[in-house]
Design an enzyme around this catalytic site. Sequence first.
Site, PDB file in Angstrom:
ATOM      1  CB  VAL A  24      -0.966  -0.003   1.222  1.00 51.11           C
ATOM      2  CG1 VAL A  24      -1.675   1.338   1.356  1.00 51.11           C
ATOM      3  CG2 VAL A  24      -1.975  -1.142   1.095  1.00 51.11           C
ATOM      4  NE  ARG A  25       1.790   3.430   5.773  1.00 55.90           N
ATOM      5  CZ  ARG A  25       1.965   3.500   7.070  1.00 55.90           C
ATOM      6  NH1 ARG A  25       3.161   3.372   7.584  1.00 55.90           N
ATOM      7  NH2 ARG A  25       0.933   3.717   7.871  1.00 55.90           N
ATOM      8  N   GLY A 102       1.181 -18.685  -0.307  1.00 50.49           N
ATOM      9  CA  GLY A 102       2.072 -19.829  -0.491  1.00 50.49           C
ATOM     10  C   GLY A 102       1.873 -20.521  -1.832  1.00 50.49           C
ATOM     11  CB  THR A 125       3.552 -20.450   3.051  1.00 50.08           C
ATOM     12  OG1 THR A 125       3.340 -21.681   3.776  1.00 50.08           O
ATOM     13  CG2 THR A 125       4.762 -20.652   2.159  1.00 50.08           C
ATOM     14  CG  ASP A 127       3.514 -25.227   5.242  1.00 56.94           C
ATOM     15  OD1 ASP A 127       3.388 -25.066   6.469  1.00 56.94           O
ATOM     16  OD2 ASP A 127       2.645 -25.759   4.533  1.00 56.94           O
ATOM     17  CD  GLU A 187      16.983 -35.608  23.135  1.00 62.61           C
ATOM     18  OE1 GLU A 187      15.868 -35.065  23.152  1.00 62.61           O
ATOM     19  OE2 GLU A 187      18.013 -35.071  23.580  1.00 62.61           O
ATOM     20  CE  LYS A 213      20.907 -36.890  24.703  1.00 60.13           C
ATOM     21  NZ  LYS A 213      20.502 -36.176  23.511  1.00 60.13           N
ATOM     22  NE  ARG A 247       1.652 -38.178  29.781  1.00 54.60           N
ATOM     23  CZ  ARG A 247       1.843 -39.305  30.464  1.00 54.60           C
ATOM     24  NH1 ARG A 247       2.317 -40.369  29.853  1.00 54.60           N
ATOM     25  NH2 ARG A 247       1.585 -39.355  31.749  1.00 54.60           N
ATOM     26  CG  HIS A 253      -4.566 -23.711  13.104  1.00 54.95           C
ATOM     27  ND1 HIS A 253      -4.986 -25.008  13.250  1.00 54.95           N
ATOM     28  CD2 HIS A 253      -4.712 -23.400  11.804  1.00 54.95           C
ATOM     29  CE1 HIS A 253      -5.392 -25.458  12.071  1.00 54.95           C
ATOM     30  NE2 HIS A 253      -5.241 -24.507  11.177  1.00 54.95           N
TER      31      HIS A 253
HETATM   32  P1  ADP Z   1      -1.205 -21.753   0.304  1.00 56.49           P
HETATM   33  O1  ADP Z   1      -1.228 -20.641  -0.668  1.00 56.49           O
HETATM   34  O2  ADP Z   1      -0.922 -21.295   1.702  1.00 56.49           O
HETATM   35  O3  ADP Z   1      -0.336 -22.909  -0.138  1.00 56.49           O
HETATM   36  P2  ADP Z   1      -3.568 -23.305  -0.491  1.00 56.49           P
HETATM   37  O4  ADP Z   1      -2.794 -24.431  -1.065  1.00 56.49           O
HETATM   38  O5  ADP Z   1      -4.762 -23.654   0.336  1.00 56.49           O
HETATM   39  O6  ADP Z   1      -2.698 -22.330   0.429  1.00 56.49           O
HETATM   40  O7  ADP Z   1      -4.036 -22.383  -1.697  1.00 56.49           O
HETATM   41  C1  ADP Z   1      -4.766 -21.201  -1.468  1.00 56.49           C
HETATM   42  C2  ADP Z   1      -5.774 -21.006  -2.540  1.00 56.49           C
HETATM   43  O8  ADP Z   1      -5.118 -20.863  -3.801  1.00 56.49           O
HETATM   44  C3  ADP Z   1      -6.726 -22.181  -2.777  1.00 56.49           C
HETATM   45  O9  ADP Z   1      -7.779 -22.198  -1.844  1.00 56.49           O
HETATM   46  C4  ADP Z   1      -7.236 -21.874  -4.171  1.00 56.49           C
HETATM   47  O10 ADP Z   1      -8.195 -20.858  -4.144  1.00 56.49           O
HETATM   48  C5  ADP Z   1      -5.974 -21.327  -4.844  1.00 56.49           C
HETATM   49  N1  ADP Z   1      -5.314 -22.393  -5.601  1.00 56.49           N
HETATM   50  C6  ADP Z   1      -4.668 -23.474  -5.119  1.00 56.49           C
HETATM   51  N2  ADP Z   1      -4.219 -24.259  -6.123  1.00 56.49           N
HETATM   52  C7  ADP Z   1      -4.606 -23.679  -7.269  1.00 56.49           C
HETATM   53  C8  ADP Z   1      -4.474 -23.987  -8.661  1.00 56.49           C
HETATM   54  N3  ADP Z   1      -3.833 -25.091  -9.051  1.00 56.49           N
HETATM   55  N4  ADP Z   1      -4.999 -23.141  -9.572  1.00 56.49           N
HETATM   56  C9  ADP Z   1      -5.648 -22.020  -9.179  1.00 56.49           C
HETATM   57  N5  ADP Z   1      -5.813 -21.657  -7.882  1.00 56.49           N
HETATM   58  C10 ADP Z   1      -5.308 -22.458  -6.935  1.00 56.49           C
HETATM   59  O1  F6P Z   2       0.112 -23.950   4.635  1.00 58.84           O
HETATM   60  C1  F6P Z   2       0.183 -23.524   5.958  1.00 58.84           C
HETATM   61  C2  F6P Z   2      -0.467 -24.532   6.887  1.00 58.84           C
HETATM   62  O2  F6P Z   2      -0.395 -24.014   8.198  1.00 58.84           O
HETATM   63  C3  F6P Z   2       0.109 -25.944   6.839  1.00 58.84           C
HETATM   64  O3  F6P Z   2       1.290 -26.083   7.572  1.00 58.84           O
HETATM   65  C4  F6P Z   2      -1.034 -26.745   7.398  1.00 58.84           C
HETATM   66  O4  F6P Z   2      -0.983 -28.078   6.962  1.00 58.84           O
HETATM   67  C5  F6P Z   2      -2.237 -26.031   6.837  1.00 58.84           C
HETATM   68  O5  F6P Z   2      -1.835 -24.700   6.569  1.00 58.84           O
HETATM   69  C6  F6P Z   2      -3.430 -26.056   7.746  1.00 58.84           C
HETATM   70  O6  F6P Z   2      -4.498 -25.503   7.057  1.00 58.84           O
HETATM   71  P1  F6P Z   2      -5.835 -24.949   7.724  1.00 58.84           P
HETATM   72  O7  F6P Z   2      -5.496 -23.663   8.388  1.00 58.84           O
HETATM   73  O8  F6P Z   2      -6.760 -24.753   6.564  1.00 58.84           O
HETATM   74  O9  F6P Z   2      -6.272 -25.972   8.694  1.00 58.84           O
END
Ligand code: ADP
Ligand code: F6P
Length: 322
Positions: A24-25, A102, A125, A127, A187, A213, A247, A253
Amino acid sequence: MLKIAVLTSGGDAPGMNAAIRAVVRSGIDKGMGVMGVKLGYYGLINGIFIPMGPRDVGGIIQRGGTILGSARCPDFVKEEGQLKGIRALRQEGIDALVVIGGNGSQSGAYAIHKHGFPVVGVASTIDNDLYGSEMTIGVDTALNIALEAIDRLKVTASSHQRAFLIEVMGRNCGYLALASAIAGGAEAVVIPEKEIDPEDVAETLRVAYEHGKSHAIIVVAEGATYNAQKLVAFFEKHKERLGFAVRATILGHVQRGGSPGAFDRILASRLGNKAVNCIAKKEYGVLVGLSKGEVKTTPLEEVVKNKKKIDLNLFELARVLD
Ligand code: ADP
Ligand code: F6P
């Protein structure tokens, strides 16, 4: 005047707000008009736009989550949804879109690019599984949250001479597990990229106890075949033979909800700013990410066609240092 829009999509990540603020900025600084799209691709399909001024992004750099909201939107995977989203952008008079998200979100951005609409992606992301960026926005903060949990579990594990499994997020990628295992002095670590026999985990624990340990921590990625639930079931079934039980704590989340640390705020600010610079130069169809500490762009086509590899030297490091 160029008019741009920004959206956040997929799993939220700490630092997304800092990236929105930077877009935005930086956009306003370059004389552009900026709109926000609410709720990721769902909002795009449904034309949910809001004007964004410099004050609308005031006081958000330290906030986790995303002020624009995010969504998983199955409709956008279909061409019909994508065309509907692009129609909404054109109706709103938008010239270019920034997609913060992501892997899946960048696949969506690539689809938009292939339909001929100007788009730039920003790598975000927790991940860290996105090809085209060595670190993505949110990873560092999520890692520190996992680490804090590991440190706390270690305390109680030591008091009770127990073994603890801790499952961290990572749908298909073991980065968070591996990095938190190294930083937390675990570990053992179980990741999807290097599947492990549960008997080997049991052996690691046995050796740990033999070496005197007082505790054992095993970090497990949620995407591993033997995730926490399956490992607990294994240890339960064999507890007489193994002589101990474990455990489990599933962080879930909690890892995504933190306030972004300095690394993520700075990374998000750099990437968001670069995305706007790309639009100003008409460099479209690219992902903005980090490479060797520098901000760089990678064609979205390359991003979606490649899988980011995890550095298995880190796995070896975790083994040597356990
Ligand atoms: P992230 O972007 O965190 O990996 P997702 O895999 O859930 O999360 O993707 C986010 C959104 O991107 C999906 O809900 C969908 O709307 C869109 N998306 C995912 N894969 C595709 C694809 N192959 N083509 C178009 N849109 C996609
Ligand atoms: O992609 C990020 C992530 O947190 C993953 O690590 C996890 O598997 C997934 O999203 C969980 O998705 P949701 O928030 O839809 O349960």
